[in-house]
Motif scaffolding. Structure first.
Motif, PDB file in Angstrom:
ATOM      1  N   ARG A   1       6.360  44.705  31.413  1.00 29.08           N
ATOM      2  CA  ARG A   1       7.680  45.453  31.349  1.00 29.08           C
ATOM      3  C   ARG A   1       8.090  46.428  32.523  1.00 29.08           C
ATOM      4  O   ARG A   1       7.248  46.964  32.988  1.00 29.08           O
ATOM      5  CB  ARG A   1       7.552  46.313  30.159  1.00 29.08           C
ATOM      6  N   ILE A   2       9.090  46.142  32.966  1.00 28.98           N
ATOM      7  CA  ILE A   2       9.557  46.818  34.215  1.00 28.98           C
ATOM      8  C   ILE A   2      10.864  47.746  33.685  1.00 28.98           C
ATOM      9  O   ILE A   2      12.001  47.374  33.588  1.00 28.98           O
ATOM     10  CB  ILE A   2      10.272  45.900  35.256  1.00 28.98           C
ATOM     11  N   GLY A   3      10.389  48.976  33.270  1.00 24.69           N
ATOM     12  CA  GLY A   3      11.448  49.962  32.769  1.00 24.69           C
ATOM     13  C   GLY A   3      12.009  49.097  31.477  1.00 24.69           C
ATOM     14  O   GLY A   3      11.204  48.847  30.635  1.00 24.69           O
ATOM     15  N   ARG A   4      13.295  49.528  31.466  1.00 25.60           N
ATOM     16  CA  ARG A   4      14.026  48.716  30.356  1.00 25.60           C
ATOM     17  C   ARG A   4      14.785  47.586  30.721  1.00 25.60           C
ATOM     18  O   ARG A   4      15.772  46.994  30.298  1.00 25.60           O
ATOM     19  CB  ARG A   4      14.798  49.519  29.624  1.00 25.60           C
ATOM     20  N   MET A   5      14.592  47.314  32.252  1.00 22.45           N
ATOM     21  CA  MET A   5      15.385  46.366  32.770  1.00 22.45           C
ATOM     22  C   MET A   5      14.888  44.938  32.570  1.00 22.45           C
ATOM     23  O   MET A   5      15.626  43.834  32.303  1.00 22.45           O
ATOM     24  CB  MET A   5      15.509  46.627  34.323  1.00 22.45           C
ATOM     25  N   GLU A   6      13.564  44.787  32.521  1.00 23.19           N
ATOM     26  CA  GLU A   6      13.197  43.442  32.316  1.00 23.19           C
ATOM     27  C   GLU A   6      11.787  43.389  31.434  1.00 23.19           C
ATOM     28  O   GLU A   6      11.033  44.278  31.643  1.00 23.19           O
ATOM     29  CB  GLU A   6      12.704  42.837  33.836  1.00 23.19           C
ATOM     30  N   LEU A   7      11.739  42.192  30.732  1.00 27.77           N
ATOM     31  CA  LEU A   7      10.326  42.115  29.985  1.00 27.77           C
ATOM     32  C   LEU A   7      10.095  40.526  30.075  1.00 27.77           C
ATOM     33  O   LEU A   7      10.840  39.483  29.926  1.00 27.77           O
ATOM     34  CB  LEU A   7      10.717  42.325  28.429  1.00 27.77           C
ATOM     35  N   LEU A   8       9.036  40.360  30.728  1.00 27.45           N
ATOM     36  CA  LEU A   8       8.655  38.896  31.028  1.00 27.45           C
ATOM     37  C   LEU A   8       7.200  38.724  30.461  1.00 27.45           C
ATOM     38  O   LEU A   8       6.516  39.761  30.066  1.00 27.45           O
ATOM     39  CB  LEU A   8       8.549  38.554  32.662  1.00 27.45           C
ATOM     40  N   TYR A   9       7.024  37.386  30.415  1.00 29.49           N
ATOM     41  CA  TYR A   9       5.550  36.735  30.035  1.00 29.49           C
ATOM     42  C   TYR A   9       5.080  35.847  30.641  1.00 29.49           C
ATOM     43  O   TYR A   9       5.965  35.095  31.404  1.00 29.49           O
ATOM     44  CB  TYR A   9       5.434  36.680  28.384  1.00 29.49           C
ATOM     45  N   VAL A  10       3.800  35.817  30.789  1.00 25.51           N
ATOM     46  CA  VAL A  10       3.110  34.417  31.330  1.00 25.51           C
ATOM     47  C   VAL A  10       1.870  34.315  30.376  1.00 25.51           C
ATOM     48  O   VAL A  10       1.237  35.127  29.997  1.00 25.51           O
ATOM     49  CB  VAL A  10       2.487  34.695  32.836  1.00 25.51           C
TER      50      VAL A  10
ATOM     51  N   VAL B   1      15.781  51.440  19.077  1.00 26.92           N
ATOM     52  CA  VAL B   1      14.472  50.505  18.943  1.00 26.92           C
ATOM     53  C   VAL B   1      14.902  48.976  18.890  1.00 26.92           C
ATOM     54  O   VAL B   1      14.504  48.268  19.167  1.00 26.92           O
ATOM     55  CB  VAL B   1      13.442  51.124  18.227  1.00 26.92           C
ATOM     56  N   ALA B   2      15.725  48.819  17.600  1.00 27.61           N
ATOM     57  CA  ALA B   2      15.896  47.710  17.295  1.00 27.61           C
ATOM     58  C   ALA B   2      16.737  46.771  17.993  1.00 27.61           C
ATOM     59  O   ALA B   2      16.783  45.522  18.216  1.00 27.61           O
ATOM     60  CB  ALA B   2      16.531  47.771  15.579  1.00 27.61           C
ATOM     61  N   LEU B   3      17.669  47.642  18.804  1.00 31.23           N
ATOM     62  CA  LEU B   3      18.626  47.011  19.743  1.00 31.23           C
ATOM     63  C   LEU B   3      18.121  46.939  21.107  1.00 31.23           C
ATOM     64  O   LEU B   3      18.543  46.216  21.950  1.00 31.23           O
ATOM     65  CB  LEU B   3      19.744  47.807  19.968  1.00 31.23           C
ATOM     66  N   ASP B   4      17.063  47.607  21.471  1.00 30.12           N
ATOM     67  CA  ASP B   4      16.420  47.377  22.556  1.00 30.12           C
ATOM     68  C   ASP B   4      15.593  46.361  23.049  1.00 30.12           C
ATOM     69  O   ASP B   4      15.208  45.490  22.038  1.00 30.12           O
ATOM     70  CB  ASP B   4      15.210  48.691  22.837  1.00 30.12           C
ATOM     71  N   ILE B   5      14.981  46.047  24.174  1.00 33.61           N
ATOM     72  CA  ILE B   5      14.374  44.724  24.533  1.00 33.61           C
ATOM     73  C   ILE B   5      13.074  45.093  23.564  1.00 33.61           C
ATOM     74  O   ILE B   5      12.378  46.225  23.459  1.00 33.61           O
ATOM     75  CB  ILE B   5      13.884  44.617  25.772  1.00 33.61           C
ATOM     76  N   PRO B   6      12.384  43.798  23.229  1.00 38.36           N
ATOM     77  CA  PRO B   6      11.394  43.934  22.144  1.00 38.36           C
ATOM     78  C   PRO B   6       9.983  44.015  22.607  1.00 38.36           C
ATOM     79  O   PRO B   6       8.972  43.313  22.541  1.00 38.36           O
ATOM     80  CB  PRO B   6      11.475  42.505  21.462  1.00 38.36           C
ATOM     81  N   PHE B   7       9.608  45.154  23.315  1.00 37.84           N
ATOM     82  CA  PHE B   7       8.564  45.398  23.979  1.00 37.84           C
ATOM     83  C   PHE B   7       7.576  46.260  23.009  1.00 37.84           C
ATOM     84  O   PHE B   7       8.104  47.311  22.338  1.00 37.84           O
ATOM     85  CB  PHE B   7       8.394  45.956  25.533  1.00 37.84           C
ATOM     86  N   LEU B   8       6.468  46.141  22.729  1.00 39.41           N
ATOM     87  CA  LEU B   8       5.393  47.015  21.850  1.00 39.41           C
ATOM     88  C   LEU B   8       6.024  47.008  20.552  1.00 39.41           C
ATOM     89  O   LEU B   8       6.387  48.212  20.157  1.00 39.41           O
ATOM     90  CB  LEU B   8       5.101  48.306  22.732  1.00 39.41           C
ATOM     91  N   PRO B   9       6.769  46.034  19.887  1.00 42.50           N
ATOM     92  CA  PRO B   9       7.267  46.297  18.701  1.00 42.50           C
ATOM     93  C   PRO B   9       6.579  46.875  17.498  1.00 42.50           C
ATOM     94  O   PRO B   9       6.951  47.753  16.807  1.00 42.50           O
ATOM     95  CB  PRO B   9       7.829  44.898  18.152  1.00 42.50           C
TER      96      PRO B   9
ATOM     97  N   GLU C   1      10.352  57.474  24.301  1.00 44.53           N
ATOM     98  CA  GLU C   1      11.171  56.092  24.709  1.00 44.53           C
ATOM     99  C   GLU C   1      11.760  56.618  25.918  1.00 44.53           C
ATOM    100  O   GLU C   1      12.035  55.548  26.737  1.00 44.53           O
ATOM    101  CB  GLU C   1      12.169  56.269  23.455  1.00 44.53           C
ATOM    102  N   VAL C   2      12.193  57.628  26.302  1.00 48.88           N
ATOM    103  CA  VAL C   2      12.592  58.037  27.732  1.00 48.88           C
ATOM    104  C   VAL C   2      11.737  57.521  28.879  1.00 48.88           C
ATOM    105  O   VAL C   2      12.066  56.805  29.797  1.00 48.88           O
ATOM    106  CB  VAL C   2      13.052  59.300  27.840  1.00 48.88           C
ATOM    107  N   ASP C   3      10.558  57.856  28.488  1.00 49.88           N
ATOM    108  CA  ASP C   3       9.438  57.595  29.385  1.00 49.88           C
ATOM    109  C   ASP C   3       9.295  56.015  29.812  1.00 49.88           C
ATOM    110  O   ASP C   3       9.216  55.394  30.885  1.00 49.88           O
ATOM    111  CB  ASP C   3       8.061  58.134  29.164  1.00 49.88           C
ATOM    112  N   TYR C   4       9.610  55.158  28.716  1.00 48.94           N
ATOM    113  CA  TYR C   4       9.646  53.733  28.861  1.00 48.94           C
ATOM    114  C   TYR C   4      10.705  53.332  29.874  1.00 48.94           C
ATOM    115  O   TYR C   4      10.371  52.376  30.829  1.00 48.94           O
ATOM    116  CB  TYR C   4       9.888  53.228  27.476  1.00 48.94           C
ATOM    117  N   GLY C   5      11.574  53.737  30.159  1.00 47.76           N
ATOM    118  CA  GLY C   5      12.651  53.504  31.246  1.00 47.76           C
ATOM    119  C   GLY C   5      12.335  53.598  32.405  1.00 47.76           C
ATOM    120  O   GLY C   5      13.046  52.889  33.201  1.00 47.76           O
ATOM    121  N   ARG C   6      11.399  54.519  32.726  1.00 45.40           N
ATOM    122  CA  ARG C   6      11.093  54.631  34.236  1.00 45.40           C
ATOM    123  C   ARG C   6       9.388  54.319  34.469  1.00 45.40           C
ATOM    124  O   ARG C   6       8.889  54.777  35.557  1.00 45.40           O
ATOM    125  CB  ARG C   6      11.070  56.108  34.454  1.00 45.40           C
ATOM    126  N   THR C   7       8.995  53.362  33.960  1.00 49.00           N
ATOM    127  CA  THR C   7       7.529  53.078  33.753  1.00 49.00           C
ATOM    128  C   THR C   7       7.460  51.345  33.998  1.00 49.00           C
ATOM    129  O   THR C   7       8.252  50.911  33.503  1.00 49.00           O
ATOM    130  CB  THR C   7       6.418  53.554  32.935  1.00 49.00           C
TER     131      THR C   7
END
Length: 250
Positions: free
Chosen positions: A189-198, A119-127, A162-168
């Protein structure tokens, strides 16, 4: 030839007849007594016979019950033998469970540490949510009122999340520091591929760069696509193609 006195002859005949009648009465009386005795004897014999028949029937019934009990006892002996074998198997399993339980606890602790590092090394969504989940599992591991099986289930459940985060795809709102100023933004958040904000006013947008470990600003052309993705994630729009920048890892 002498003449017999008729009166004397009649008297003799009367006497003989009286004697015969008395003898006959005695014979009849004795015969009646014998018959009565024979009837009593027959009654006793019949009673004894009935009693013997009843006892014989009871004897046969008891023999059948004894045979049935013998079969039943033999079956019970087999069941008891099987139960003893099962008890021995259960005792052996309990011994194995104790060994496994001693081994499973270190495994769970390593799994929790690995999950925390991931989690610490992953993209920082829902920290906050993800860190709270790990903290809850750590606290549970110290509790004595929670079984090892329940602890292991909870650890596996955290991994599954955590696995489900990668496909949702997911949209949520949170605060983000932008240029030293905390602002409310919508994250996509698009899987673990991208985390964007506006930003809520739609003036600024950015995406997470995993290599630099920070958000980088995006040009205005990406804002409409991010808003479209937010609507798709919130099921306000049917799934569609999105054109968004992707920071590919080298």
């Amino acid at each position: 030839m002498k003449c017999v006195n008729p009166l004397l002859l009649a008297g003799l005949l009367a006497t003989a007849t009286s004697v015969q009648a008395n003898d006959l009465n005695q014979v009849i009386d004795k015969s009646s007594a014998i018959n009565e005795s024979a009837q009593k004897t027959q009654t006793k014999i019949d009673s004894i016979a009935d009693s013997m028949q009843s006892r014989l029937q009871k004897f046969k019934t008891l023999n059948k019950e004894i045979d049935g009990l013998a079969v039943y006892n033999a079956q019970l002996d087999k069941q008891i033998s099987n139960q003893l074998d099962e008890m021995n198997a259960i005792n052996a399993s309990m011994d194995q469970v104790s060994v496994i339980e001693r081994q499973i606890t270190p495994l769970m602790l390593r799994m929790i540490t690995g999950l925390e590092q991931f989690v610490a090394l992953d993209i920082p969504f829902l920290p906050k949510e993800r860190q709270a989940r790990i903290a809850s599992i750590k606290e549970m591991m110290e509790r004595a009122d929670v079984t090892s099986s329940e602890k292991f289930r909870r650890v596996l459940e955290a991994y599954q999340v955590e696995v489900d985060y990668g496909r949702t795809i997911e949209a949520y709102t949170a605060l983000l520091d932008i240029d030293g100023k905390e602002r409310e933004v919508d994250f996509l958040r698009i899987g673990r591929m991208e985390l964007l904000y506006v930003t809520r006013d739609g003036s600024l947008a950015g995406s997470w760069n995993q290599e630099s470990k920070k958000f980088v600003a995006l040009d205005d052309t990406s804002i409409s696509q991010i808003n479209k993705g937010l609507r798709i994630a919130r099921k306000q729009l049917a799934p569609d193609m999105l054109t968004l920048p992707v920071h590919a890892s080298e």
